[in-house]
Motif scaffolding. Structure first.
Motif, short mmCIF file in Angstrom:
data_model
loop_
_atom_site.label_atom_id
_atom_site.label_comp_id
_atom_site.label_asym_id
_atom_site.label_seq_id
_atom_site.Cartn_x
_atom_site.Cartn_y
_atom_site.Cartn_z
N MET A 14 14.42 10.46 17.48
CA MET A 14 13.21 10.85 16.73
C MET A 14 12.72 9.66 15.90
O MET A 14 13.44 9.16 15.04
N GLU A 15 11.52 9.18 16.20
CA GLU A 15 10.98 8.03 15.51
C GLU A 15 9.88 8.45 14.54
O GLU A 15 9.21 9.47 14.73
N LYS A 16 9.68 7.64 13.50
CA LYS A 16 8.63 7.94 12.53
C LYS A 16 7.27 7.87 13.21
O LYS A 16 6.99 6.94 13.98
N PRO A 17 6.39 8.85 12.94
CA PRO A 17 5.05 8.79 13.52
C PRO A 17 4.22 7.68 12.88
O PRO A 17 4.40 7.35 11.71
N ARG A 18 3.32 7.11 13.67
CA ARG A 18 2.39 6.13 13.12
C ARG A 18 1.40 6.86 12.21
O ARG A 18 0.91 7.93 12.54
N LEU A 19 1.14 6.29 11.06
CA LEU A 19 0.20 6.89 10.11
C LEU A 19 -1.20 6.31 10.33
O LEU A 19 -1.35 5.17 10.77
N SER A 20 -2.20 7.10 9.99
CA SER A 20 -3.57 6.64 10.12
C SER A 20 -3.90 5.64 9.01
O SER A 20 -3.17 5.50 8.02
N PHE A 21 -5.04 4.98 9.17
CA PHE A 21 -5.49 4.01 8.16
C PHE A 21 -5.60 4.68 6.80
O PHE A 21 -5.15 4.13 5.79
N TRP A 22 -6.18 5.88 6.74
CA TRP A 22 -6.39 6.54 5.45
C TRP A 22 -5.11 7.06 4.85
O TRP A 22 -4.98 7.14 3.61
N GLN A 23 -4.14 7.41 5.68
CA GLN A 23 -2.83 7.80 5.13
C GLN A 23 -2.15 6.60 4.48
O GLN A 23 -1.55 6.72 3.40
N ILE A 24 -2.22 5.44 5.13
CA ILE A 24 -1.66 4.22 4.53
C ILE A 24 -2.43 3.85 3.28
O ILE A 24 -1.86 3.40 2.27
N TRP A 25 -3.75 4.05 3.31
CA TRP A 25 -4.60 3.81 2.13
C TRP A 25 -4.13 4.65 0.95
O TRP A 25 -3.93 4.14 -0.15
N ASN A 26 -3.95 5.95 1.17
CA ASN A 26 -3.56 6.85 0.08
C ASN A 26 -2.18 6.52 -0.47
O ASN A 26 -1.98 6.56 -1.70
N MET A 27 -1.22 6.21 0.40
CA MET A 27 0.12 5.94 -0.08
C MET A 27 0.22 4.61 -0.82
O MET A 27 1.16 4.38 -1.58
N SER A 28 -0.77 3.75 -0.64
CA SER A 28 -0.79 2.44 -1.30
C SER A 28 -1.71 2.39 -2.50
O SER A 28 -1.68 1.42 -3.27
N PHE A 29 -2.54 3.42 -2.69
CA PHE A 29 -3.60 3.39 -3.70
C PHE A 29 -3.05 3.20 -5.10
O PHE A 29 -3.70 2.59 -5.96
N GLY A 30 -1.86 3.72 -5.36
CA GLY A 30 -1.27 3.58 -6.69
C GLY A 30 -1.11 2.15 -7.14
O GLY A 30 -1.12 1.85 -8.34
N PHE A 31 -1.00 1.23 -6.17
CA PHE A 31 -0.85 -0.19 -6.52
C PHE A 31 -2.11 -0.73 -7.19
O PHE A 31 -2.05 -1.74 -7.89
N LEU A 32 -3.26 -0.08 -6.96
CA LEU A 32 -4.48 -0.47 -7.67
C LEU A 32 -4.26 -0.36 -9.17
O LEU A 32 -4.61 -1.27 -9.94
N GLY A 33 -3.67 0.75 -9.61
CA GLY A 33 -3.41 0.95 -11.02
C GLY A 33 -2.31 0.04 -11.55
O GLY A 33 -2.43 -0.52 -12.65
N ILE A 34 -1.23 -0.10 -10.76
CA ILE A 34 -0.13 -0.95 -11.19
C ILE A 34 -0.62 -2.37 -11.43
O ILE A 34 -0.31 -3.00 -12.45
N GLN A 35 -1.41 -2.90 -10.48
CA GLN A 35 -1.89 -4.26 -10.64
C GLN A 35 -2.95 -4.37 -11.72
O GLN A 35 -3.12 -5.42 -12.32
N PHE A 36 -3.67 -3.28 -11.99
CA PHE A 36 -4.63 -3.29 -13.09
C PHE A 36 -3.90 -3.62 -14.40
O PHE A 36 -4.34 -4.48 -15.17
N GLY A 37 -2.79 -2.93 -14.61
CA GLY A 37 -2.01 -3.20 -15.81
C GLY A 37 -1.36 -4.58 -15.78
O GLY A 37 -1.35 -5.30 -16.79
#
Length: 499
Positions: A1-24
């Motif tokens: 059983m392999e991990k499914p490939r995520l869509s562009f927007w799924q990767i976008w959402n899981m990475s969005f928090g870094f916008l705030g982290i880098q803001f600080g």
């Protein structure tokens, strides 16, 4: 059983928090030296005041990594740490620019950096958890994109506040300008909301699903699982004694015969403390008290995968250069180009605001180049991309010495931005493929050692260099940083990229 490939927007959402982290993080990098100088710090005191940040990362990240590997609750595995770190960091951002004294500002930097680290470290392991191997480079590059995007806005905020909205960028002696205060207030809000978006929009895999995914990858490469095998206590005794004696001898030698300041004292003391920690692990191992996180993390440190060891050298020289830049760009630009060190003058604050713009530019270029580097790495290699990027960054950093027109520094920032984009993605993409799947979080935390140790080294020795060798001319610290980044570029070619 392999991990499914995520869509562009799924990767976008899981990475969005870094916008705030880098803001600080960007507000911290662009403005903390300015805050310290405003509150009375001398040019050679700035590095030691900054040392709180890397020391905090050295302690916090492996602990958080180990804890997040073992955590499963209603929020998931990594998300509880995203959220708790965001709450604490946002509060610190609100308090920092209102510091009434230098020691308060230094303490708030400590708290703010610890909080940022609590959020940031699990985000790195998050990519390994959620994405299949072939999507990890794009996952880390998406983080680079948000890091660059957040930093563009955050770094430029004081300039924007003054030039677009007419908010004052000067203040009486010992007071932080209103433009900086409002920037930090906005940063606190953005940090929390961005991380909250990732927490709400991304669901982590269950422990049962992770077990199946890891089993599939381990069948292809058995080295990706690692059982707990404790090293003999004698190894820790021998190594610990050597490290302790080196730190002690260097401290005595410099204190009595050469020169000693707080930075060097912390540096040599840190070497001795690392020796004492190893001696403690040896004692606990000999006593059979090995089932605790402290002993496990130190054992893992001594059993790092080969690729991780090779990358450690690259990271050391890369981050030494970056820390030199973050500490000394403001005093270097205001003195070498604008010709002033008077923190109450309009000219100094104009130069300090321009530093914010410069940092916005390199972060913005990093955001733009993040996905180009993914494309280029597929057609060449991650090692080639990283080496070329570091060379461009080193040349850009060193060019501050020969450029007298502040507008031309924007060109220098393009090289630095290319290096920054690569530093935030390529080492992690290379590393993740070599790590044991059951220790992804703790090894991401340990990998942070090779980000914070060079920062501690820079904070310890650059003040000494600037005072005794560079005659208080901060511009030479930037030249040294450029040379360090080029050295890192050479070392990239000795790294084994497994996948």
């Amino acid at each position: 059983m392999e991990k499914p490939r995520l869509s562009f927007w799924q990767i976008w959402n899981m990475s969005f928090g870094f916008l705030g982290i880098q803001f600080g993080f960007a507000l911290q990098n662009a403005n903390v030296s300015r805050i310290f100088e405003t509150l009375g710090a001398s040019i050679d005191q700035i590095p030691i005041l900054w040392i709180a940040a890397p020391v905090t990362g050295l302690i916090v990240q492996p602990i958080i990594g180990h804890m997040s590997d073992k955590t499963w609750n209603k929020l998931g595995r990594r998300r509880p740490y995203f959220l708790s770190g965001a709450i604490l960091a946002s509060l610190a951002l609100l308090i920092m620019p209102n510091s009434p004294a230098l020691w308060v500002a230094a303490g708030m930097l400590w708290i703010m950096d610890a909080s940022i680290n609590i959020s940031m470290e699990p985000f790195r392991a998050f990519v390994g958890d959620m994405l299949p191997p072939e999507q990890r480079t794009i996952g880390f590059s998406m983080q680079s994109f948000f890091i660059g995007t957040g930093a563009i806005i955050a770094s430029a905020l004081p300039y924007v506040m003054t030039n677009w909205f007419g908010i004052s960028n000067t203040a009486p002696a010992g007071e932080i300008p209103s433009s900086v205060k409002f920037s930090f207030y906005i940063g606190g809000i953005v940090f929390f909301l961005a991380v909250l978006w990732t927490v709400i929009s991304t669901k982590e895999y269950s422990p049962e699903e992770m077990e199946q995914f890891n089993k599939s990858e381990i069948e292809k490469d058995p080295s990706l699982i690692r059982n707990i095998e404790f090293l003999p206590y004698s190894k820790f005794y021998k190594s610990g004694l050597v490290w302790f004696l080196i730190g002690l001898v260097l401290f005595i030698l410099f204190d009595f015969f050469i020169y000693m300041d707080y930075g060097l004292a912390v540096f040599f003391g840190g070497i001795a403390v690392f020796g004492l920690l190893q001696l403690l692990v040896g004692f606990l191992t000999k006593s059979g008290k090995i089932n605790n996180g402290f002993v496990i993390v130190i054992n893992d440190l001594f059993k790092m995968p080969k690729t991780m060891i090779q990358l450690a050298y690259v990271q050391f020289f890369s981050w030494f250069a970056l820390f030199a830049m973050w500490i000394y760009t403001t005093p270097a630009v205001t003195r070498h180009i604008y010709g002033t060190s008077d923190t109450t003058s309009a000219l100094y604050n104009k130069g300090a605001d321009w530093v914010g713009v410069l940092m916005a530019v390199y972060n913005g270029f990093a955001a733009v180049m993040a996905f180009f580097l993914v494309w280029l790495a597929k057609r060449t290699s991650r090692k080639t991309v990283h080496s070329i990027s570091l060379i461009c960054g080193g040349l850009g950093l060193a060019s501050f010495y020969i450029i007298k027109n502040p507008n031309l520094l924007l060109i220098s920032e393009l090289g630095i931005g290319l290096a920054w984009a690569s530093i935030l993605a390529m080492p992690y993409a290379i590393l993740t493929g070599s790590l044991p799947k059951n220790k992804l979080g703790v090894y991401m935390g340990i990998f942070n050692f090779f980000i914070v140790i060079p920062q501690i080294t820079a904070a310890a020795i650059l003040g000494f260099f600037v005072r005794t060798l560079f005659a208080d001319q901060a511009i030479y610290a930037l030249i040294l940083g450029g040379a360090s980044m080029i050295a890192a570029a050479i070392m990239v070619y000795f790294v084994e990229d497994k996948d």
